[in-house]
Motif scaffolding. Structure first.
Motif, mmCIF file in Angstrom:
data_model
loop_
_atom_site.group_PDB
_atom_site.id
_atom_site.type_symbol
_atom_site.label_atom_id
_atom_site.label_comp_id
_atom_site.label_asym_id
_atom_site.label_seq_id
_atom_site.Cartn_x
_atom_site.Cartn_y
_atom_site.Cartn_z
ATOM 1 N N ALA A 90 -0.766 9.309 -3.335
ATOM 2 C CA ALA A 90 -1.930 10.085 -2.889
ATOM 3 C C ALA A 90 -1.498 11.373 -2.206
ATOM 4 O O ALA A 90 -2.095 12.432 -2.432
ATOM 5 C CB ALA A 90 -2.802 9.250 -1.952
ATOM 6 N N VAL B 53 -5.752 5.749 1.634
ATOM 7 C CA VAL B 53 -5.358 6.553 0.471
ATOM 8 C C VAL B 53 -5.969 7.945 0.584
ATOM 9 O O VAL B 53 -5.300 8.957 0.348
ATOM 10 C CB VAL B 53 -5.771 5.851 -0.843
ATOM 11 C CG1 VAL B 53 -5.517 6.743 -2.042
ATOM 12 C CG2 VAL B 53 -5.039 4.518 -0.996
ATOM 13 N N ASN C 5 -3.919 0.438 -11.744
ATOM 14 C CA ASN C 5 -4.084 1.014 -10.407
ATOM 15 C C ASN C 5 -4.206 2.519 -10.574
ATOM 16 O O ASN C 5 -3.243 3.175 -10.957
ATOM 17 C CB ASN C 5 -2.879 0.709 -9.523
ATOM 18 C CG ASN C 5 -2.678 -0.774 -9.345
ATOM 19 O OD1 ASN C 5 -3.551 -1.455 -8.840
ATOM 20 N ND2 ASN C 5 -1.539 -1.275 -9.770
ATOM 21 N N PHE D 53 0.973 3.622 -3.064
ATOM 22 C CA PHE D 53 -0.298 4.306 -3.268
ATOM 23 C C PHE D 53 -0.464 5.460 -2.279
ATOM 24 O O PHE D 53 -0.974 6.520 -2.630
ATOM 25 C CB PHE D 53 -1.469 3.329 -3.154
ATOM 26 C CG PHE D 53 -1.370 2.174 -4.097
ATOM 27 C CD1 PHE D 53 -1.442 2.373 -5.472
ATOM 28 C CD2 PHE D 53 -1.193 0.888 -3.635
ATOM 29 C CE1 PHE D 53 -1.339 1.317 -6.351
ATOM 30 C CE2 PHE D 53 -1.091 -0.177 -4.507
ATOM 31 C CZ PHE D 53 -1.164 0.036 -5.869
ATOM 32 N N ILE E 201 -6.208 -1.226 -5.387
ATOM 33 C CA ILE E 201 -6.330 -0.351 -4.216
ATOM 34 C C ILE E 201 -7.733 -0.521 -3.649
ATOM 35 O O ILE E 201 -8.598 0.307 -3.833
ATOM 36 C CB ILE E 201 -6.097 1.120 -4.605
ATOM 37 C CG1 ILE E 201 -4.916 1.252 -5.548
ATOM 38 C CG2 ILE E 201 -5.889 1.972 -3.364
ATOM 39 C CD1 ILE E 201 -4.825 2.595 -6.227
ATOM 40 N N ALA F 50 5.356 5.483 -9.805
ATOM 41 C CA ALA F 50 4.218 6.405 -9.775
ATOM 42 C C ALA F 50 4.257 7.322 -10.987
ATOM 43 O O ALA F 50 5.328 7.734 -11.445
ATOM 44 C CB ALA F 50 4.248 7.227 -8.496
ATOM 45 N N CYS G 270 -10.621 5.059 -5.974
ATOM 46 C CA CYS G 270 -9.523 4.148 -6.258
ATOM 47 C C CYS G 270 -9.993 3.016 -7.162
ATOM 48 O O CYS G 270 -11.105 2.509 -7.010
ATOM 49 C CB CYS G 270 -8.968 3.565 -4.964
ATOM 50 S SG CYS G 270 -8.289 4.809 -3.851
ATOM 51 N N LEU H 61 0.819 -1.205 0.000
ATOM 52 C CA LEU H 61 0.000 0.000 0.000
ATOM 53 C C LEU H 61 0.862 1.268 0.000
ATOM 54 O O LEU H 61 0.402 2.326 -0.416
ATOM 55 C CB LEU H 61 -0.940 -0.031 1.205
ATOM 56 C CG LEU H 61 -2.122 0.918 1.208
ATOM 57 C CD1 LEU H 61 -3.017 0.705 0.016
ATOM 58 C CD2 LEU H 61 -2.897 0.774 2.499
ATOM 59 N N ILE I 244 -5.656 6.307 -8.953
ATOM 60 C CA ILE I 244 -6.216 7.132 -7.892
ATOM 61 C C ILE I 244 -6.739 8.394 -8.562
ATOM 62 O O ILE I 244 -5.959 9.165 -9.126
ATOM 63 C CB ILE I 244 -5.165 7.504 -6.825
ATOM 64 C CG1 ILE I 244 -4.580 6.243 -6.187
ATOM 65 C CG2 ILE I 244 -5.791 8.415 -5.761
ATOM 66 C CD1 ILE I 244 -3.393 6.526 -5.262
ATOM 67 N N ASN J 32 6.640 0.204 -7.866
ATOM 68 C CA ASN J 32 6.722 1.531 -7.271
ATOM 69 C C ASN J 32 7.023 2.604 -8.317
ATOM 70 O O ASN J 32 7.862 3.456 -8.100
ATOM 71 C CB ASN J 32 7.792 1.548 -6.174
ATOM 72 C CG ASN J 32 7.712 2.791 -5.314
ATOM 73 O OD1 ASN J 32 6.706 3.490 -5.317
ATOM 74 N ND2 ASN J 32 8.766 3.078 -4.594
ATOM 75 N N SER K 274 -1.280 7.003 -11.165
ATOM 76 C CA SER K 274 -1.280 5.556 -11.193
ATOM 77 C C SER K 274 0.079 5.050 -10.737
ATOM 78 O O SER K 274 1.086 5.750 -10.864
ATOM 79 C CB SER K 274 -1.566 5.058 -12.619
ATOM 80 O OG SER K 274 -1.641 3.656 -12.663
ATOM 81 N N VAL K 275 0.086 3.830 -10.211
ATOM 82 C CA VAL K 275 1.335 3.181 -9.837
ATOM 83 C C VAL K 275 1.501 1.967 -10.747
ATOM 84 O O VAL K 275 0.639 1.096 -10.795
ATOM 85 C CB VAL K 275 1.333 2.748 -8.351
ATOM 86 C CG1 VAL K 275 2.612 1.993 -8.015
ATOM 87 C CG2 VAL K 275 1.162 3.954 -7.440
#
Length: 185
Positions: free
Chosen positions: A8, A40, A86, A4, A34, A111, A30, A1, A88, A109, A104-105
């Motif tokens: 965020a 988040v 993924n 994310f 997520i 982003a 999300c 998590l 947000i 990792n 997005s991720v």
């Protein structure tokens, strides 16, 4: 998590800078892996309040501080299929309207900002970034380059996005150092 939550918080910091009036409400949606949207959302609240809070923000007090400031917030998980595995999606409403920013991720990792104010982008949210919305006319990129060059500021990346139904464009310019107030005006 963690990736994310980090994204965020960055989205919250970007949204804070895009707002031209006090925030009334915030919504975070999300998608993908997520499925627990509350942490988040709290991370986003930490980001949007970080520049204006006079106390240390954390997951325990962020929601309460937002409510004290009259900011309502909601969060949700959506299982609909979207272009990103993924995503947000954040919406911040002020008296002047709603601003949308999404990230997005990818992988473990990686982003990325993928949408700012309706403009599709693909940029790592790191370093010093100048966000510019302008009329979509010839010469803008050159003018921005001249202003930064005259100030001795090196451009690391210049990403331009535009939509077919608008006469405006949106640019993200990554630079090597923060700008002085005189260059910004």
């Amino acid at each position: 998590l963690t990736p994310f939550l980090d994204l965020a918080e960055i989205l919250g910091k970007i949204q804070f800078q895009l707002c031209d009036a006090p925030v009334k409400s915030v919504s975070i949606e999300c998608f993908g892996n997520i499925d627990d949207a509350k942490p988040v959302a709290l991370s986003f609240i930490k980001g949007i309040l970080s520049e204006s809070a006079d106390v240390r923000l954390n997951f325990v007090n962020a929601g309460a501080i937002a409510e004290d400031r009259g900011i309502s917030f909601s969060h949700s998980y959506n299982s609909d299929s979207v272009s990103f595995s993924n995503l947000i999606m954040t919406n911040v409403t002020t008296k002047n309207g709603t601003i949308q920013v999404a990230g997005s991720v990818f992988g473990d990792n990686h982003a990325r900002l993928v949408n700012i104010k309706g403009y599709e982008v693909d940029v790592r949210p790191e370093g010093v970034m100048v966000l510019i919305q302008n009329q979509d006319v010839p010469g803008v990129i050159g003018r921005v380059g001249m202003i930064l060059g005259d100030a001795g500021v090196n451009i690391a990346e210049y990403l331009l996005s535009r939509t077919s139904d608008s006469d405006t464009a949106f640019a993200i310019v990554k630079i090597d150092e923060e700008l002085s107030d005189s260059v910004m005006s």
